[in-house]
Structures are given as C-alpha cells and as structure tokens.
Design an enzyme around this catalytic site. Structure first.
Site, PDB file in Angstrom:
ATOM      1  N   GLU A   1      16.477  31.061  17.580  1.00 34.05           N
ATOM      2  CA  GLU A   1      17.717  31.787  15.668  1.00 34.05           C
ATOM      3  C   GLU A   1      18.198  31.491  15.469  1.00 34.05           C
ATOM      4  O   GLU A   1      18.770  31.488  13.967  1.00 34.05           O
ATOM      5  CB  GLU A   1      16.330  32.848  16.003  1.00 34.05           C
ATOM      6  CG  GLU A   1      15.357  32.871  16.106  1.00 34.05           C
ATOM      7  CD  GLU A   1      14.468  34.137  16.211  1.00 34.05           C
ATOM      8  OE1 GLU A   1      13.306  34.234  15.278  1.00 34.05           O
ATOM      9  OE2 GLU A   1      14.925  35.279  15.822  1.00 34.05           O
TER      10      GLU A   1
ATOM     11  N   GLN B   1      19.854  23.126  21.074  1.00 36.95           N
ATOM     12  CA  GLN B   1      19.506  24.385  20.359  1.00 36.95           C
ATOM     13  C   GLN B   1      19.878  24.686  19.109  1.00 36.95           C
ATOM     14  O   GLN B   1      20.048  24.995  17.493  1.00 36.95           O
ATOM     15  CB  GLN B   1      19.049  25.855  20.365  1.00 36.95           C
ATOM     16  CG  GLN B   1      17.492  25.319  21.772  1.00 36.95           C
ATOM     17  CD  GLN B   1      16.877  25.167  20.849  1.00 36.95           C
ATOM     18  OE1 GLN B   1      16.121  26.394  20.034  1.00 36.95           O
ATOM     19  NE2 GLN B   1      15.814  24.677  20.538  1.00 36.95           N
TER      20      GLN B   1
ATOM     21  N   ASN C   1       1.301  -0.781   0.070  1.00 36.48           N
ATOM     22  CA  ASN C   1      -0.059  -0.068  -0.040  1.00 36.48           C
ATOM     23  C   ASN C   1       1.015   1.485   0.280  1.00 36.48           C
ATOM     24  O   ASN C   1       0.097   2.484   0.167  1.00 36.48           O
ATOM     25  CB  ASN C   1      -0.939  -0.241   1.304  1.00 36.48           C
ATOM     26  CG  ASN C   1      -2.365   1.008   1.083  1.00 36.48           C
ATOM     27  OD1 ASN C   1      -2.732   1.028   0.033  1.00 36.48           O
ATOM     28  ND2 ASN C   1      -2.391   2.327   1.928  1.00 36.48           N
TER      29      ASN C   1
END
Length: 1326
Positions: free
Chosen positions: A1258, A1191, A256
C-alpha cells in the site's frame, strides 16, 4: 451464396454452419472453444486484455497481414478466411515457451497476470511483422494494453531485449552508480543473456487453404441468421450497393469499433448488418500526381503505413498534409483499434470526439459516394455532418473513397488535440487548421479552421477565416483572431462531457499555437513580419513519448547465505509462466458445469426512492430465463448488521443509491440474462432528501457514527504562539479500482446437507463464507470458498464480492443448479464503487522559518449510502495525518458523510493517501507563504529523535525514514535539478517545470488487532513434494511466491518441490483479509511456524539417518507414523487505539520511504509530462527484491493515476457517468515517467516481521502525490511570471483542465461562462 464460415484458430480449421451474428470472437474463444487465455477486461477494446492476432490475405496488396486486434469487438461472422492465433497458440509450459512469454515472465512483467496474455499477443504480433523492432515500435504496439499492477517498466524491460539496444541489467557499478561494495548493492533483477532466442520456425504458418480462398475474386456471399439479427457479407461492390438499397437502415460494418461499442455497452440491436470487409474497392489506395485516394475501408494502421512510406517520395511542401495526418494517427486510439477501424468508419460515425475529421476537412478532402443512383463527389466539411452520428448522405449511399490532395506551396496545415490522457483517449477538443499565403508574402490568402468537440458536429470558424483573409500574419491578426473565435465558437453549457470554459480556452490556445507555428514557417521562408521571442517557442514543443527507463538497486543476500536458500533473491513470480501462456486459471476460466445458469443484476435507476412495484413478467417471458429473485426469495437473512448499521442484500422497501441491487435475473446463459435484466420494470416514488456531495452532507449534518478525533498538545495555545495563521482546504476525488478482472463468482450447490461450493474472486474468503451462510441460513461449515488467484484486487474485492456471492448462492439454492455471476465492466464500476473522495479543511499556525506549531484538520469523506469500511478508512486517514512530521500541537477530526451514492469501499492505501496528502498540502502551502523551498520546510518539521512518538502516542524510530529522505535527495540530484528547473522556467513562457519531494511514514497491519493473525497448513507427501495452503489471497503481489521461498528456506528443499494450490476456507478457516500490506507478514510467519514444526518432527530421524535424501527421510517418517502435516499460526501484535485518550499502538510497525518527481506542464493546454521519479524505500530485508520493486512501481503508477488522470463523474442526479474505459482513464505506458528509479534502502532492519522484511503493497500509492505537488510548483511558476496571486486552489486529480485553468492568462480571462438560471452542471464534485 455460401453457408459455411471457415477460419482457423491456432492452426486448426473451424467450420461454422450457422454462425451467430451477435457473437464476438472473445466469447466464442472462451465459451465455445475453451481457450480462456484471452481475457474479458472491458468489452470496449480499451484495455487490450482480449488481444489476439488475426491474419488475413489481402488481395489488394497481395500480402498476408498479421494484426493485433481486440477480440471483444470482432464479430465471429467477420472471420471468414482468417487465421486467429491466441496466447495458447504461441507457446505453452507443456510444449515450449515462446521467447515473448519467457521474457515477460523472467523480467517480472507479470504480477496478477490478467493483462499478460494480451501483452504477449501484442508483442508477438509485432515480432511476426518485424523481428527487429525499435523502441518506438514497442511503445506503439503496447499503447493499447493496460496494466494495473506492474507500472509497465518490467514489461518493457523484458520486451526491449528484442531490440538492438543495450539492455540495462548489469551491475550498478558498470552504469556509473557508486555504492559501498561492502553493502553488496546490485541492480540486476534478471539475466537477459539466458533468454531463448527468437525462433520463427515456432510460429504457426498462415494456412494455405485460406491463401487460396483469399485469392478467389468472388468467394460468394455469406449470410447468417440468428433469432434477432441477420448478417450479410457480400464479396462484390455491386452486391453491396444492392444490399444497401434493399436495407437502407442497416449499418455498414468494417472494423466494428463504433458499432461494437453500441452493441456491447449500450445493448443496441441492429436487425440487419451488412459487412463490407471483403469489397476490394473499399480497400484500394492510389497515389496520383494530385494526391492520395484512400478506400473508405482502409484501416487506420494501413493508412498510417502508406503515408509514412509515401512521404519519402514527396517534397516537404507536398507532404505537409500527410505528415499532419500521421501525427493525428499517432495518438488516435491504440494499435489494436487502428488495425480494425477504418477511415470511412471514422468519418461516417460523425462523432466530434474523433480527431481525423477536423484535419481531413482542413486539408480540403473530397468524398466519393456511390449508390444505385450513381457516383458523386462532395467536400468533407462541417456541412457534411448534420448532427451527432448523422451526415447528409442518403440512407442507401455508401462512402467509397476519400481524396486527400497534396499540400501546395505556401500552404501550411496543423492539427491539435487535448484529452484526459495523451494517447488512446477521446479528445476534449481537436482542431485542424490550414492557411495559404500569397506567394513570397505573409498575407493570408485563405484560412480554414475546424474544431471538433465544441458542438454536436464538426464546427468551422467561417467568419474568422473570412475576416482574417488579406491580413498580414502578425500580432494584430492574432488579436483579431482571438476576438473573432471567442464570439464565433460558442459552446452550450449543456454540452456533453462538460468542461465548457476549458474547451473554450483550448479553442483559443490551439489558434495561438497555430499562429506561432506559422510564424516560424514564415521566418524560415524569410517573410515573417513579427519576431518570435525565444521564450515563447515553448508553445510549440511537443511532449515526448519515450518508453520509461531507469534503474533499480537492492542489497544482495550475504555471501554466507546458502546458494539453495531463495529468501532475499529476486525470484520470478511462481505462476508467471502460466500467466504468460494463458494457462493460469481465474474464476471465469473454470469450465461450465452441466446445467450451469447465469445471474445478472437488476439495479436501481433512482438515488432515493420508495419501491412501488417490480414487474419481471416481460423478462420472464424470454426463452431461456429461469427465474427472477428478490429479497423475498432469500432463504436466510436479507439484512445483516455491520457495526451497528443495517445493510441489505436486495433492496426491500426503498433504494438509497443509483446502482443498488433490487433483484437478479437467472437464465441459461449470460447473453439472455443480461438482455432480460434490462426488461425488468421498476416503479418508484421519489423521496427526499437526496444529496450526493460532501458539502451537502455537511449542510444536512448527515454522518455515520462514530465520529473520530485525535489530539496532541494544545492546539489553541499553539495558534497563539505562531507567527502566522493559514486556513485552507484540499479536495481529493475518488478512484475506481479498475482491477483488470471484474468481480464474480461461481456457486455450485451440492446434493446433500445444504453444502455449497463457491469459486470466487475475493480477498476475504472467510467473510464471503460468512455472508453466504447468513443469506442461505446455513452454517459456515457447509460453505466452502475457493480462490485460486485474482486478476487484481486493490481492496475492491473484500466487501462487495460477499454480497454478489450471496446473490449467486441464493440463485443456486433456488434452482438447484450451478450459477455463474460475472459483472460487466460498467456494472462493476456502478455497483462496487471505489476510493473515497475526501475534503480536508485545515487551520495551521506556523513560524517565519516554516516550523509548524499547531494544526487543526477536519477530514470529511464521502462514504456513500452504507457504512462498508468507511469508518476504518477514516481512522487510517487520521492515524496518518502527521506523516513524518512532529507537529507539537495537532488535532484531527474525521467525519464520514452519509450520501445517496453507492457506498465507497476499501482501496489500496485505505485512507492513508488521503490523510497523508492533506498534511503534505499544508506543508506545501506553508512553504509557499514563507517563500521557502518546500523540501526545506518539510525537513525542518520532520521527526528527528532516535525515539519518537506519533500523535497517537505510538513509539517509533524515524532513523530509516530520514535515511530514505537524504538518499532520495542525493540520488535525485535534487538541489542541482531545482536550479536547472528555475533556469528552464525563466526561459520558457509556455512550458513550466516543477519538482517535489516528500517523505513517508506508513503504518503496516490492521489497527483492529484481531485481524493481525495468519494461518497455514503444510503437507509433505511421500515423494518429497510439499503442498502449502494459507489464508492469503494471491492477487499479483506474490504472496504465494514468498510463501514458497519461506518454506524452501525452513525445509531446505528446492522451490520446485513446493506448490501452493489455492486458498480455501476448508483448509484454513477464519483467515483475515489479504489487505493492509500485512498478507506476507501474517502468512509468512504461519508458513514458517508450520514448517518449523515439521522440521522438529523430522530432526531425530535426520540425526539417525544423516545420509538420507529428503525423499528418503520423508518416507522413513511415514513408515514410523510421524505426521507429515502441520498447521502454522501467527498471532500478531495487539493493536488498537483508545480514541477517547488519543492513545494506542495502531500499527505493527512503519514502512518508510521518500519520493521525488519532476514534471513539465503545457500552460496553453494543461497537458503535463512526467519526466523523472526517484523512490527510496525501506522494505527492511527484502524477501524478494523483484516482487518488492514491482509493488513499489505498480503502487506509484496507481497513485499517479489517482492524483493526475483518474476522474469519476456523477450527474446531478447521482448517476455514475464514467462506467467504462471510453470515459475513465487509467495510466498507460505513455504516462509513465521517462526515468523511473527505485532504490531499496540498504542495511535496513525490521525485528517485527518475517525475516526482517516489511510490507510494501500500500505505501507507494501515496507517492503519486509528488507528481501532484510538482504540477502545483509548475503552475506557481507560471503564475509568478504573470504576476498572479501565490494562492490558488487546485484539487486532486490535477487533470489537464485544472492545470490549464490555474495557469491564468489572456485566453482564460476572455472566456466567460454561458450559464443561465436553468443551468445544470454536467458533473458534480462528490
């Protein structure tokens, strides 16, 4: 005929009287059984979040097979006789953790935790099959599990403790790294010796009942019927033949993996499905003296295992074809998919992207076909495939087996492929090639060349093979072959997935590689007629597939710090055990409430059009559909003003992008809602203008306001004084967030006063509360938003989720019932968009020594159709345009383009990476023009004074940035490696290496000062336990863990006594978003403030009762009516910029760092290998080195994806083509640098933030650009060798296509485009 479906889940028997043929195991587990540890991530089997173990008895092999599978592709009806084990069945915090769960948690391998159960199940299944795995076993087992948070290294570190290898986790002194002992440097993040041993008695046994059932030769035929689909599972081959004749249009299903994608993603419907998974003849494998016969139902994993065992008993000459097949299977899909997919299914899918057919065809395979008419055999070649998805077989025919012949003496076969990602990625082009020589000669007797990916079916280079027959294998043959292939293999300019010229080049490059391989083989046999120059051998060097390793160093806490004080220690994520056991609850794990409905969005299919009519009558006629809502049903405001720009919840009169929400279907369950949403008919009238790219927006002068500018010095004067002027541009493509958990919400209306409870996946609960209140026309005090945790956010769950929540709330308001919204992955990618594409155009004045005197840079971003946060993102790009460089005359202008694409939004880095990369590109180009090493030009331009001012006149000290830079140069052995790379490049023609190092100065906090605030509520209970509530959102970064560490220090209570329950607007109002790397700074200070207030209240009691325990002290305070609850608040600094004067302290402080990366590229294919990365990061005094290192690694790997792999494609009509993992690739384990070293700068201070720490979420994303620039260095080395121009343009991401086409050579120059006047590109650079 049997009627009951019998299987086991976690040792418990399940009997389904009438199973639903359309239901997949994932949905069954989550919604019917309530086992929500298994996660939905993509619905394609591409992310591994839904991995479970399925065990079956195999009567052919007489063994029990344990297989890791992706449950999103496993039909429940296929599970008869199977035993399923989910993460909940492996271990739990309530009973006993399994060592796999313990080790991934303690090794810090779980951040957001959404991928963790899948990782656990893949590793658990491996250990069930092999308790002593090798590192290669682990790499293969985890190859199909994606993680967006960790960067994979800590996951591997935890799991490799099961291998017989030395686990690096010792003191750095033991590993040969010298550090000043006074600095107390260490690299041990966890203690492997404390891990639980592997205990097989903990495993659930295979149920004896299923063993008996599996040994039955005929256990009957199962048949299940739902409203739309009939499922039939025959047990005997004769019954299968009869059924295929009766239902010739019905697909035969085994694994599948192909049909499942059509059903899950494309909403395909098959009225009848015949499941052939029980037919023994389809799984038989037989070795003979001539070759191998493989049943068509044999899984690819079983085939690989059989081949690996079988070749041990064969001579190298006979086994060559099997070794080539193993090589193909090694990179084909993932372990989970190979466990499910079958060789027959791969062939019958007739998809040229699938790699097996080209090598099977080249090997001379034959196929055994059976039907009612009898048995026949046919050759597997290009004539077998008639079109995409079609073969020559009659509709009632069944592929029974595949015959793979042994290789013959003087016969050689090879396979080649190139894809966006080295593994688990569909190939752009694949090839199988076989050559036979006259014995003891180099004369070609026959040559078979097959290509996949160059047409709608498999393509054979017949004429090339014919023309080269009888020739000597030498350079004349090579030249003639290239000439013939160029003509014979023609690609249409309209070929699906585009890349026409690149694919043509790969056709020739693969043939060249084959030529070189065979030349070496002939030389070994002593009949080579051409020499092979040593420098050309690099064409044959395979890329390594090593598991990443490395070391990390950090400064230990001072010896004087109390052993009970956790601040500064590498503490495990506080929910890691719950995440590893599947107990951690995400929004869609919350059980359904009575009467709950589901909402599914109806989106625009046009980019710019007037809405003429919306007809939902057909959708509303479906049983189970409750209502259809549009703008007219919004009780409050459908339109809201965002910084002067109007944004609509539902489109009212016109649509302005493909994917804009027009309405929403509300139904009894998700399947009905999604089916009905496709039936809503929308009539449009197309409008002009319509455009999508930055260049088109510039042409139309279509920009959002405000336009921003920053300027320092006198740029024109700087140009006049410069020795040289350089002009250029750099384009950076966008990026999909691909958080593992898609966006969604549960809206629960309350019975009184218009109250509404929202359980929502948001990084900004207060904003969601505000938007929902406006939409419903009620005050915010009646809207409560609850956020337990997010399965990743990266900025993507700040803005768009508010609109989705408002739509769900509107549906809940209208129906009076709870409403759940869960975006499917394709819809999430379409509706929510991602990182902004940027175009930077620059003019630079510089001196002969590389010193830049003046730079004028204009930044353009594609903002999409609405403003969102685009103007803030552009501001951040401008504020970071100097990076760490003191350019005396600097001007930057920023314009956000308004186009007709879905609006781009916040993404980790928030414009910083784009702004930083463009200035780094300037430095790189200047170094190239000056003929100087890039690191030397970077260093000469750096800020160096003790006190420096940025281009926006913010004071800062670059001392720690320079320390990071010099330490990175030293720790990476930059100078020595640069020399080694030069030597490598001079002796390798087709492989080139590059090295790049960059510094980083990244602003922390919000440039909009009002966001720099934080609040918390701390409650102490009479038993001494502490509950902390704060305004931040836990999304893997560890904000809750750090908050607990801070509270533990201030209150002097153990972390185990402190709990963070959830983020709730009812507890902490008006909280700022968890973004800008500022969450811990704001929340940590607020928690500290609240705890200090409580300690101050308790201090008099402590003096009076010094002998009291903490609990006794708390009880005494309660009895004296002293409040044991306190709010904390942090009023951060006022930040802001006067854009007219180019002046202002935009950030709270700066995080510094430096990163060095080395790569190796394959000039013939464009593939690249990430060899090593070293990062030195200034995080101040780390609150938690384990979380901070996590991080850094995770951010870097996300950046690596941004700059090298992740590519969004839009059609010329503005339709997003990359809407799932089949087309969009994020970094997998195989993409991680082989060596990844992280060093936290020692003795760093930061007086501005909590306990002298620094924000870190960030900044590391930008470091992915070091790989981009290292690739540029490698390309430049190739071009220098070919006497090509120094100047070449390559945009980000540096994909294999761009790398290959930049490495110009004889193969790229002979390729010409077949574009005609009606040509339309497959994709556009937006």
């Amino acid at each position: 005929m049997a009627a009951d479906l019998t299987f086991y889940i976690n040792g418990r028997k399940v009997v389904e009287k009438n199973a639903d043929p359309e239901e997949m195991l994932l949905g069954y587990l989550r919604r019917k059984v309530g086992l929500t540890g298994t996660k939905y991530g993509c619905g394609e089997g591409g992310c591994g979040a839904c991995t479970v173990m399925v065990s079956r008895y195999d009567p052919v092999q007489d063994s029990i097979n344990h297989c890791a599978v992706t449950s999103c592709l496993v039909p429940v009806c296929s599970l008869h006789g199977s035993a399923v084990v989910t993460v909940e069945g492996v271990g739990s915090t309530r009973t006993k953790l399994h060592p796999v769960q313990e080790r991934i948690a303690k090794a810090h391998g779980s951040q957001c935790g959404f991928c963790t159960p899948g990782m656990v199940m893949s590793m658990y299944t491996l250990l069930r099959n092999n308790p002593k795995p090798t590192m290669e076993d682990i790499r293969e087992a985890l190859g199909g599990n994606l993680c967006r948070c960790t960067g994979y290294r800590p996951i591997i570190d935890g799991f490799k403790t099961f291998c017989d290898v030395n686990q690096g986790g010792k003191c750095c002194m033991d590993n040969g790294y010298f550090h000043n002992q006074e600095d107390q440097i260490c690299e041990e993040l966890f203690k492997a010796e404390d891990f639980l041993p592997l205990d097989p008695t903990q495993d659930i046994i295979f149920p004896p009942e299923l063993l008996l059932l599996g040994k039955k030769q005929d256990h009957g035929q199962l048949c299940f019927q739902s409203e739309r689909v009939k499922w039939i599972s025959p047990a005997l081959l004769k019954d299968l033949i009869h059924l295929k004749a009766q239902y010739p249009d019905a697909p035969l299903m085994m694994g599948n993996t192909t049909l499942g994608l059509k059903v899950n993603v494309k909403r395909a419907l098959f009225p009848v499905i015949i499941y052939a998974g029980w037919i023994p003849e389809l799984r038989e494998i037989t070795w003979s003296s001539n070759g191998l016969r493989v049943g068509a139902g044999c899984s690819l994993s079983v085939l690989k295992d059989v081949l690996q065992k079988g070749i041990k008993d064969l001579s190298p000459e006979k086994s060559e074809v099997y070794q080539t097949l193993i090589q193909t299977l090694h990179s084909l899909a993932s372990k989970q998919i190979r466990n499910m997919a079958t060789i027959g299914g791969n062939i019958m899918s007739s998809d040229p992207k699938y790699d097996l057919c080209s090598v099977l065809a080249a090997s001379g395979c034959t196929l055994r076909i059976i039907s009612k008419a009898g048995v026949c055999e046919m050759v597997l070649d290009d004539k077998f495939f008639t079109d995409f998805g079609k073969t020559v077989l009659q509709e009632d025919a069944i592929l029974l087996s595949i015959n793979i012949p042994h290789s013959k003496p003087w016969e050689f076969i090879s396979t080649f492929r190139q894809a966006q990602r080295r593994e688990f990625s569909f190939s752009f082009v694949n090839s199988g090639m076989k050559v036979s020589f006259r014995e003891q000669s180099a004369v070609v007797e026959s040559l078979e060349i097959f290509y996949g990916g160059v047409g709608s079916t498999l393509v054979k280079a017949r004429n090339t093979g014919k023309e080269l027959r009888g020739r000597l294998w030498n350079e004349k043959l090579l030249s003639k072959g290239i000439e013939l292939l160029k003509v014979e293999i023609s690609l249409s300019s309209a070929i699906p997935r585009g890349r026409e010229e690149y694919r043509k080049t790969l056709v020739l490059s693969f043939f060249y590689k084959f030529y070189m391989e065979i030349l070496l083989e002939l030389r070994k046999k002593g009949v080579a007629v051409s020499d092979v120059p040593p420098e050309y051998l690099s064409a044959l060097k395979p890329h390594g597939n090593e598991l990443p390793h490395g070391h990390h160093t950090f400064q230990m806490v001072p010896e004087i710090q109390s052993s009970t004080d956790p601040v500064g220690c590498p503490i495990m994520h506080q929910a890691a055990f719950q995440q590893a056991t599947g107990e951690a609850q995400y929004y869609d794990d919350i059980p359904s409430v009575k009467g709950e409905l589901f909402v599914s969005m109806v989106t625009s299919t046009r980019a710019h059009a007037k809405l003429i009519s919306i007809d939902a009558s057909e959708a509303l006629s479906i049983p189970g559909v409750v209502t259809f809502i549009t703008a007219e049903h919004v009780p409050g405001q459908n339109r809201r003003v965002w910084f002067g720009n109007v944004e609509e919840l539902f489109a009212e009169e016109e649509v302005i992008c493909v994917g804009q929400i027009i309405g929403a279907i509300v139904a009894e369950n998700r399947e009905i809602a999604k089916r009905a949403s496709c039936l809503v008919s929308v009539t449009y009238e197309d409008l002009l203008p319509v455009f999508f790219t930055i260049e088109e927006a510039i042409e139309h002068q279509s920009f959002f306001e405000p336009k921003r500018k920053l300027e320092r010095g006198n740029v024109e004067e700087g140009f006049e004084k410069s020795d040289h002027i350089l002009e250029g541009e750099l384009y950076m493509g966008g990026q999909e967030h691909f958080y593992m958990e898609t966006q969604g919400v549960i809206a629960v209306p309350r019975a009184e006063a218009g109250e509404m409870e929202l359980y929502v996946a948001t990084q900004h609960a207060a904003f969601t509360q505000e938007v929902v209140g406006l939409t419903l026309g009620v005050n915010s005090n009646k809207i409560s938003c609850h956020v337990k945790r997010l399965g990743g956010g990266f900025g993507g769950k700040v803005m768009k989720i508010a609109s989705l929540s408002a739509i769900a709330a509107t549906a809940a308001y209208r129906t009076g019932r709870a409403v759940r919204c869960v975006l499917e992955r394709g819809d999430d990618m379409l509706i929510t968009s991602g990182r902004h594409p940027f175009l930077g155009r620059y003019k630079v004045g510089y001196m002969n020594d590389g010193t830049i005197l003046a730079a004028d840079i204009t930044y353009y971003s594609n903002g999409g159709c609405t403003l969102d946060e685009s103007s803030f993102i552009m501001e951040k790009a401008l504020l970071h345009m100097d990076n760490g460089y003191k350019i005396p005359h600097l001007r930057g202008r920023g314009l956000v383009c308004r186009t007709f694409l879905p609006s781009y939004t916040a993404f980790r880095g928030f414009g910083g990476p784009q702004g930083l990369t463009i200035i780094e590109s300037v430095l790189h180009e200047v170094a190239s023009r000056c003929g100087l090493p890039a690191h030397q030009v970077r260093e000469v331009n750096m800020y160096k004074s003790e006190r420096c001012y940025t281009h926006h006149q913010q004071l800062f000290s670059p001392v720690d940035m320079l320390r990071c830079w010099h330490e990175c140069l030293e720790k990476s052995n930059y100078e020595q490696r640069l020399l080694a790379i030069q030597k490598f490049n001079s002796s390798n023609n087709w492989r080139k290496r590059g090295l790049s190092i960059v510094p980083l100065k990244f602003g922390i906090g919000f440039s909009k000062g009002f966001y720099n605030q934080g609040a918390a509520l701390v409650n102490i209970y009479k038993d001494g336990s502490v509950l902390v509530s704060h305004g931040g959102t836990e999304m893997g970064q560890g904000i809750n863990t750090k908050a607990i560490q801070i509270a533990s220090r201030v209150l002097n209570v153990p972390m185990s006594s402190i709990h963070v329950k959830e983020t709730c607007t009812g507890n902490v109002p008006n909280a700022a978003p968890s973004a800008a790397s500022f969450g811990t700074d704001a929340v940590g200070m607020a928690v500290k403030d609240a705890c200090e207030k409580l300690i101050a209240r308790l201090q008099p009691l402590r003096k009076q009762n010094p002998e009291h325990t903490w609990q006794q002290l708390v009880v005494e305070a309660y009895c004296q009516k002293i409040s044991l609850s306190a709010t904390g608040f942090f009023m951060g600094p006022h930040t802001g910029v006067d854009w007219e004067r180019s002046k202002g302290a935009a950030y709270y402080y700066f995080t510094f760092g430096a990163c060095c990366s080395e790569v190796e590229i394959d000039c013939l294919t464009g593939d690249h290998e990430n060899i090593r990365t070293d990062i030195v990061m200034d995080v101040g005094k780390s609150l938690n080195p384990a979380l901070d290192i996590g991080q850094i690694e995770g951010g870097f790997i996300q950046g690596l994806g941004l700059y090298t792999i992740e590519e969004l494609h839009f059609s010329p009509d503005g339709v997003l083509k990359t809407r799932g993992l089949s087309d969009y690739k994020i970094p997998a384990i195989v993409d991680i640098p082989h060596t990844l070293n992280i060093h936290l700068l020692s003795n760093a201070q930061n007086p501005h933030a909590i306990y002298s720490s620094k924000g870190i979420g960030e900044p590391p994303v930008f470091f992915g650009c070091t790989v981009f620039f290292a690739i540029k260095e490698a390309i430049a080395a190739a071009r220098r060798e070919r006497k090509l121009s120094k100047s070449f343009n390559i945009s980000s991401p540096a994909t294999p296509e761009k790398i290959r086409m930049a490495c110009e050579d004889n193969f790229t120059t002979v390729v010409t485009s077949s574009k005609n006047k009606h040509w339309s590109p497959w994709t556009i650079n937006v």
